[in-house]
Design a protein around this motif. Structure first.
Motif, PDB file in Angstrom:
ATOM      1  N   ILE A 183       0.839  -1.208   0.000  1.00  0.00           N
ATOM      2  CA  ILE A 183       0.000   0.000   0.000  1.00  0.00           C
ATOM      3  C   ILE A 183       0.866   1.247   0.000  1.00  0.00           C
ATOM      4  O   ILE A 183       1.858   1.337   0.717  1.00  0.00           O
ATOM      5  CB  ILE A 183      -0.910   0.013   1.257  1.00  0.00           C
ATOM      6  CG1 ILE A 183      -1.717  -1.284   1.374  1.00  0.00           C
ATOM      7  CG2 ILE A 183      -1.798   1.243   1.291  1.00  0.00           C
ATOM      8  CD1 ILE A 183      -2.650  -1.557   0.240  1.00  0.00           C
ATOM      9  N   ASP A 184       0.469   2.250  -0.780  1.00  0.00           N
ATOM     10  CA  ASP A 184       1.101   3.571  -0.743  1.00  0.00           C
ATOM     11  C   ASP A 184       0.400   4.357   0.363  1.00  0.00           C
ATOM     12  O   ASP A 184      -0.741   4.782   0.220  1.00  0.00           O
ATOM     13  CB  ASP A 184       0.940   4.276  -2.086  1.00  0.00           C
ATOM     14  CG  ASP A 184       1.626   5.631  -2.132  1.00  0.00           C
ATOM     15  OD1 ASP A 184       1.908   6.230  -1.062  1.00  0.00           O
ATOM     16  OD2 ASP A 184       1.876   6.111  -3.250  1.00  0.00           O
ATOM     17  N   PHE A 185       1.083   4.513   1.504  1.00  0.00           N
ATOM     18  CA  PHE A 185       0.461   5.140   2.669  1.00  0.00           C
ATOM     19  C   PHE A 185       0.008   6.570   2.402  1.00  0.00           C
ATOM     20  O   PHE A 185      -0.989   7.019   2.964  1.00  0.00           O
ATOM     21  CB  PHE A 185       1.396   5.085   3.875  1.00  0.00           C
ATOM     22  CG  PHE A 185       1.605   3.695   4.379  1.00  0.00           C
ATOM     23  CD1 PHE A 185       0.551   2.976   4.910  1.00  0.00           C
ATOM     24  CD2 PHE A 185       2.842   3.083   4.288  1.00  0.00           C
ATOM     25  CE1 PHE A 185       0.724   1.679   5.356  1.00  0.00           C
ATOM     26  CE2 PHE A 185       3.029   1.785   4.738  1.00  0.00           C
ATOM     27  CZ  PHE A 185       1.962   1.083   5.272  1.00  0.00           C
ATOM     28  N   LYS A 186       0.711   7.290   1.562  1.00  0.00           N
ATOM     29  CA  LYS A 186       0.315   8.675   1.261  1.00  0.00           C
ATOM     30  C   LYS A 186      -1.048   8.733   0.589  1.00  0.00           C
ATOM     31  O   LYS A 186      -1.803   9.665   0.797  1.00  0.00           O
ATOM     32  CB  LYS A 186       1.376   9.355   0.404  1.00  0.00           C
ATOM     33  CG  LYS A 186       2.653   9.597   1.177  1.00  0.00           C
ATOM     34  CD  LYS A 186       3.730  10.209   0.325  1.00  0.00           C
ATOM     35  CE  LYS A 186       4.979  10.372   1.180  1.00  0.00           C
ATOM     36  NZ  LYS A 186       6.136  10.757   0.416  1.00  0.00           N
ATOM     37  N   ASP A 189      -3.891   8.773   3.123  1.00  0.00           N
ATOM     38  CA  ASP A 189      -3.784   9.885   4.079  1.00  0.00           C
ATOM     39  C   ASP A 189      -2.920   9.552   5.294  1.00  0.00           C
ATOM     40  O   ASP A 189      -3.232   9.922   6.412  1.00  0.00           O
ATOM     41  CB  ASP A 189      -5.184  10.351   4.524  1.00  0.00           C
ATOM     42  CG  ASP A 189      -5.143  11.716   5.200  1.00  0.00           C
ATOM     43  OD1 ASP A 189      -4.256  12.518   4.865  1.00  0.00           O
ATOM     44  OD2 ASP A 189      -5.981  11.964   6.089  1.00  0.00           O
ATOM     45  N   ARG A 190      -1.825   8.853   5.055  1.00  0.00           N
ATOM     46  CA  ARG A 190      -0.844   8.573   6.118  1.00  0.00           C
ATOM     47  C   ARG A 190       0.491   9.129   5.631  1.00  0.00           C
ATOM     48  O   ARG A 190       1.359   8.406   5.164  1.00  0.00           O
ATOM     49  CB  ARG A 190      -0.737   7.085   6.380  1.00  0.00           C
ATOM     50  CG  ARG A 190      -2.070   6.465   6.741  1.00  0.00           C
ATOM     51  CD  ARG A 190      -2.027   5.901   8.079  1.00  0.00           C
ATOM     52  NE  ARG A 190      -3.327   5.347   8.441  1.00  0.00           N
ATOM     53  CZ  ARG A 190      -3.472   4.586   9.464  1.00  0.00           C
ATOM     54  NH1 ARG A 190      -2.433   4.266  10.201  1.00  0.00           N
ATOM     55  NH2 ARG A 190      -4.651   4.141   9.788  1.00  0.00           N
ATOM     56  N   HIS A 191       0.624  10.453   5.722  1.00  0.00           N
ATOM     57  CA  HIS A 191       1.762  11.160   5.142  1.00  0.00           C
ATOM     58  C   HIS A 191       3.004  11.174   6.031  1.00  0.00           C
ATOM     59  O   HIS A 191       4.090  11.476   5.559  1.00  0.00           O
ATOM     60  CB  HIS A 191       1.366  12.602   4.804  1.00  0.00           C
ATOM     61  CG  HIS A 191       0.257  12.675   3.814  1.00  0.00           C
ATOM     62  ND1 HIS A 191       0.463  12.572   2.459  1.00  0.00           N
ATOM     63  CD2 HIS A 191      -1.089  12.806   3.977  1.00  0.00           C
ATOM     64  CE1 HIS A 191      -0.694  12.651   1.828  1.00  0.00           C
ATOM     65  NE2 HIS A 191      -1.664  12.782   2.724  1.00  0.00           N
ATOM     66  N   ILE A 192       2.841  10.854   7.300  1.00  0.00           N
ATOM     67  CA  ILE A 192       3.957  10.895   8.247  1.00  0.00           C
ATOM     68  C   ILE A 192       4.309   9.467   8.662  1.00  0.00           C
ATOM     69  O   ILE A 192       3.475   8.746   9.199  1.00  0.00           O
ATOM     70  CB  ILE A 192       3.597  11.710   9.512  1.00  0.00           C
ATOM     71  CG1 ILE A 192       3.110  13.117   9.164  1.00  0.00           C
ATOM     72  CG2 ILE A 192       4.760  11.729  10.493  1.00  0.00           C
ATOM     73  CD1 ILE A 192       4.165  14.029   8.596  1.00  0.00           C
ATOM     74  N   VAL A 239       9.240   0.813  17.232  1.00  0.00           N
ATOM     75  CA  VAL A 239       7.901   0.887  16.641  1.00  0.00           C
ATOM     76  C   VAL A 239       7.987   1.653  15.327  1.00  0.00           C
ATOM     77  O   VAL A 239       8.609   2.710  15.253  1.00  0.00           O
ATOM     78  CB  VAL A 239       6.913   1.612  17.589  1.00  0.00           C
ATOM     79  CG1 VAL A 239       5.554   1.789  16.927  1.00  0.00           C
ATOM     80  CG2 VAL A 239       6.797   0.868  18.907  1.00  0.00           C
ATOM     81  N   LYS A 240       7.366   1.098  14.301  1.00  0.00           N
ATOM     82  CA  LYS A 240       7.238   1.787  13.015  1.00  0.00           C
ATOM     83  C   LYS A 240       5.770   2.130  12.845  1.00  0.00           C
ATOM     84  O   LYS A 240       4.903   1.275  13.019  1.00  0.00           O
ATOM     85  CB  LYS A 240       7.711   0.877  11.883  1.00  0.00           C
ATOM     86  CG  LYS A 240       7.568   1.493  10.505  1.00  0.00           C
ATOM     87  CD  LYS A 240       8.055   0.517   9.438  1.00  0.00           C
ATOM     88  CE  LYS A 240       7.825   1.059   8.052  1.00  0.00           C
ATOM     89  NZ  LYS A 240       8.203   0.080   7.021  1.00  0.00           N
ATOM     90  N   LEU A 241       5.505   3.398  12.529  1.00  0.00           N
ATOM     91  CA  LEU A 241       4.104   3.780  12.346  1.00  0.00           C
ATOM     92  C   LEU A 241       3.937   4.707  11.164  1.00  0.00           C
ATOM     93  O   LEU A 241       4.892   5.302  10.678  1.00  0.00           O
ATOM     94  CB  LEU A 241       3.526   4.392  13.618  1.00  0.00           C
ATOM     95  CG  LEU A 241       4.117   5.674  14.200  1.00  0.00           C
ATOM     96  CD1 LEU A 241       3.596   6.901  13.487  1.00  0.00           C
ATOM     97  CD2 LEU A 241       3.751   5.778  15.661  1.00  0.00           C
ATOM     98  N   ALA A 242       2.722   4.797  10.688  1.00  0.00           N
ATOM     99  CA  ALA A 242       2.337   5.722   9.624  1.00  0.00           C
ATOM    100  C   ALA A 242       1.064   6.408  10.086  1.00  0.00           C
ATOM    101  O   ALA A 242       0.092   5.754  10.450  1.00  0.00           O
ATOM    102  CB  ALA A 242       2.109   4.986   8.307  1.00  0.00           C
ATOM    103  N   THR A 243       1.098   7.724  10.088  1.00  0.00           N
ATOM    104  CA  THR A 243      -0.035   8.488  10.594  1.00  0.00           C
ATOM    105  C   THR A 243      -0.317   9.664   9.666  1.00  0.00           C
ATOM    106  O   THR A 243       0.435   9.925   8.725  1.00  0.00           O
ATOM    107  CB  THR A 243       0.236   8.927  12.056  1.00  0.00           C
ATOM    108  OG1 THR A 243      -0.962   9.451  12.618  1.00  0.00           O
ATOM    109  CG2 THR A 243       1.356   9.943  12.140  1.00  0.00           C
TER     110      THR A 243
END
Length: 145
Positions: free
Chosen positions: A54-57, A60-63, A101-105
């Motif tokens: 998945i492309d997180f951007k 709407d997970r730009h960070i 921890v790896k996260l995308a927010t």
């Protein structure tokens, strides 16, 4: 694993949606033979799943961030991370740092909320990801004679 199994694993990593017919053509076997080899690789748990990247951007997970913890309570931190919707991966590690921890927010503000909420479990050190490179194909070790 022989060289054909390795080629099958490589091709499935490049394109998990490849048809068995196309895969058979790539590895120069019949479709039934490839289907049987893939089934065996699944049974042996060499292949443990098929995933969409998945492309997180675009969702709407730009960070993205990597957060290192000197944890006071690894089990509680594990539970917190497992239940947090922004967490992608978490690792308990040995050394000065006990947890990664790896996260995308979606924003710096939501990242700050994660950090604030995680502080009862340990001391976080946050690293915002500027760019990344991910290997899409992992080559198995060579077959030893």
């Amino acid at each position: 694993m022989d060289h054909i199994d390795k080629e099958i694993v490589k091709e499935l990593q490049l394109n998990a949606k490849i048809s068995m017919k196309e895969l058979a053509e790539v590895v120069h076997l019949s479709s039934p033979a490839v289907i049987e080899r893939v089934r065996k690789l699944e049974e042996q748990q060499v292949i443990v799943g098929y995933h969409a990247h998945i492309d997180f951007k675009k969702i709407d997970r730009h960070i993205s961030a990597i957060i290192l913890f000197e944890s006071k309570d690894c089990k509680a931190l594990t539970n917190f991370c497992h239940n947090h919707p922004d967490v992608l991966e978490c690792y308990r590690v040995a050394g000065e740092i006990s947890y990664i921890v790896k996260l995308a927010t979606h924003s710096v503000e939501s990242l700050e909320k994660f950090i604030d909420a995680s502080m009862p479990y340990g001391t976080p050190s946050t690293n915002i990801v500027l760019s990344s490179h991910e290997k899409n194909v992992i080559e198995p070790f060579p077959v030893e004679d």
